[in-house]
Design an enzyme around this catalytic site. Structure first.
Site, PDB file in Angstrom:
ATOM      1  N   SER A 140       8.588  11.327  -0.458  1.00  0.00           N
ATOM      2  CA  SER A 140       9.045  10.907  -1.778  1.00  0.00           C
ATOM      3  C   SER A 140       8.351  11.800  -2.791  1.00  0.00           C
ATOM      4  O   SER A 140       7.326  12.428  -2.482  1.00  0.00           O
ATOM      5  CB  SER A 140       8.654   9.443  -2.012  1.00  0.00           C
ATOM      6  OG  SER A 140       8.762   9.082  -3.371  1.00  0.00           O
ATOM      7  N   TYR A 153       1.988   2.517  -2.448  1.00  0.00           N
ATOM      8  CA  TYR A 153       3.166   3.288  -2.013  1.00  0.00           C
ATOM      9  C   TYR A 153       2.908   4.781  -2.136  1.00  0.00           C
ATOM     10  O   TYR A 153       3.194   5.556  -1.217  1.00  0.00           O
ATOM     11  CB  TYR A 153       4.370   2.885  -2.851  1.00  0.00           C
ATOM     12  CG  TYR A 153       5.634   3.667  -2.542  1.00  0.00           C
ATOM     13  CD1 TYR A 153       6.331   3.451  -1.356  1.00  0.00           C
ATOM     14  CD2 TYR A 153       6.121   4.616  -3.434  1.00  0.00           C
ATOM     15  CE1 TYR A 153       7.478   4.163  -1.070  1.00  0.00           C
ATOM     16  CE2 TYR A 153       7.269   5.331  -3.155  1.00  0.00           C
ATOM     17  CZ  TYR A 153       7.942   5.105  -1.965  1.00  0.00           C
ATOM     18  OH  TYR A 153       9.080   5.824  -1.682  1.00  0.00           O
TER      19      TYR A 153
END
Length: 249
Positions: A140, A153
């Site tokens: 990501s 995250y």
């Protein structure tokens, strides 16, 4: 040449689902996995309706027995694994770090980091024996920059980038390539959760993206298919940001 086989984890929604169809359109035999059997069987049926060989295999990537069985059963069914896409992931609890918990850390890292590590372990075991293979991990832009309110995250995706580089070094001489795709905002349910379910928040966030919009899941899937292909046979150990220019700012 025999028809190639791709294995995709977390294939039931979003990027994973789009990736399954993208590989099917390229003529691959497709093994899809996830934690919901009914949805998985329905996806496999859709892929077979396109004329492809496809199989759903139930697996939770947090558990090594599941991952080992997933890889072994894919080989039993299709004979080999040419491409693996480690897509299973979760954003976990989004909150300031002062509100984070050990439980959220364990859940998020269990799926995103342990799941990727276990998948790499068993996929590479097969590919090293074959002397070929391409693995794409889902990172990501959170694996490249910080995001306030998403510390756990972000940390998990930085870890995925590290796993990708290290595994690539271990596989390079044997003809096994390992890369990552690092999406920016993608039009999925995860994006809605990131912005708190507010269309106003989403519009404000997307206005900060140079491209002015979110990616479609298929745009990410097409990048994954490209990275898996022999067109980039010298590319390994890299993380490709597909983010509408976000990390170029």
């Amino acid at each position: 040449m025999n028809t190639p086989t791709v294995l995709i984890t977390g294939a039931l929604t979003g990027i994973g689902r789009a990736t399954a169809f993208a590989f099917a359109r390229e003529g691959y035999r497709v093994a899809v996995s996830g934690r919901r059997e009914e949805a998985g069987n329905a996806l496999a049926a859709e892929l077979r309706a396109l004329g492809n060989e496809a199989e759903f295999l139930l697996a939770d990537v947090r558990f090594e027995a599941d991952v080992r069985n997933l890889v072994e059963q894919t080989v039993v069914r299709f004979g080999r694994i040419d491409v693996a896409v480690n897509n299973a992931g979760t954003e976990g609890q989004l909150a300031p770090i002062v509100e984070q918990s050990a439980a959220n850390y364990a859940e998020t890292f269990g799926v995103n980091v342990l799941g990727t590590m276990l998948s790499l372990k068993h996929e590479m075991r097969v590919m090293l024996a074959q002397g070929s293979g391409s693995i794409i991990n889902l990172s990501s832009v959170a694996g490249k920059v910080g995001i306030a309110g998403a510390s756990v995250y972000v940390a998990s995706k930085h870890a995925v980038e590290g796993l990708t580089k290290s595994a690539a070094l271990e596989g390079a001489a044997a003809g096994v390539r390992v890369n990552a795709v690092a999406p920016g905002p993608v039009a999925t349910e995860m994006l809605d959760r990131f912005v708190g379910g507010s269309e106003e928040n989403k519009a404000g966030f997307l206005a900060t993206i140079p491209a002015g919009r979110a990616a479609t899941p298929d745009e990410i899937a097409q990048t994954i298919v490209f990275l898996a292909s022999d067109k980039v046979s010298y590319l390994t150990g890299q993380s490709i940001a597909v983010d509408g220019g976000h990390t170029a700012q």
